[in-house]
Motif scaffolding. Sequence first.
Motif: not given
Length: 386
Positions: A71, A108, A164, A168
């Motif tokens: 990410w 994710t 998302c 996460v």
Amino acid sequence: MTADRLPPPPDSRASRLEGWHHRFTRVAERARRWHWLWPPVAFAAGAASFFLVERQQWLGAALALGMLVAWVLLLTESLIARWLTHRGYPALPRGITTFIAQMVHQETLFFTLPFLLATTVWTSGQALFTALMVGLALLSILDPLYYRLAARHRWLYFAFHAQCVFLVVLVTLPTVLHLTTGESLIIALIAMMVFSLPSLMQLLRPMNTARWLAMLVLLPLLAGLGWLGRAWVPPASLWLSGHALSPGFDEQTRTPEGGLRLTPQALAAHGLYAYTAIHAPRGLEEKVVHEWRHEGRLIDRIPLQIQGGREAGYRAWTHKRHFPEEASGRWRVDVMTASGQRIGVLRFRVSDTPEQATLADGRIRLPVGLPGLDLRRLIARPAEAP
């Protein structure tokens, strides 16, 4: 006589960047042929992190940390692209960057699904939240819909991105940093609020003073709504691995015992024990609450402190001695985090008619869902201290 001017020497740094640009583009184009493998790989990684979180803590944490690193790379991609173009270097084509974003979104969603499936209380609103996340995961692998969303509906695409980010952070922080579910939820809501900014800017274009003010109001409102709906969000690091109702309890072995039909007279004479085994990652300390409710009305709220790491779950119990005079009807014990997320629920019925009253027999029952299937039995267990 004048000498011809020599051409300037090539910029070696620019040449190296262009070389890396071409290599990365080729790798991405080749990876697109095998993109169908990525969702099952991500789901397997999430399942491995879920199953290994207490057996091999470092491995489960490493998988979760890898999720966070992916990410960070995605979030910095646009900044790197702007830095390159500002200095005259080529940026990656938009199709390639969208493909990379799609892979991270798939990673994710499929990584977090095992955690959500395990911690969802399927008889509550959490089932709708998890069903929505499953729908988003399916959307991420349907290329025509995903790329149409990315190209034509940018505000929805950025909202998808923000969701998302929320997932996460919610799933990885308890495992990596041992933050409580409440702390992780707050950080996840803040992250979602920040990354919802592009979505709102796309929705409110063209921006002016009034729309900037509206956006500044909508962002905290969005976070506030998320906090109010926290009971619908599964506590992604906690789940109920067993529960029981009993008239007696052996505190030395921490096991419920005895049997009793739950009539008002029996409850007045013996009271009732609510036993719960709550699974949590090793190293996590969490405050939980048993909320005793009669016909939906809160009657009693008893706090508990649990510690993570035990395979069968941390065994905790509460003993309710005093019941209302009119105790007949439907009862439930909501097992909640201190921040208000539901971990599980125990239901029973009190009746003057013994045949209609619940039998509290001390038998430890498994919850509905992934923990009830107990798939962890397929993996060899280390020796566990009592």
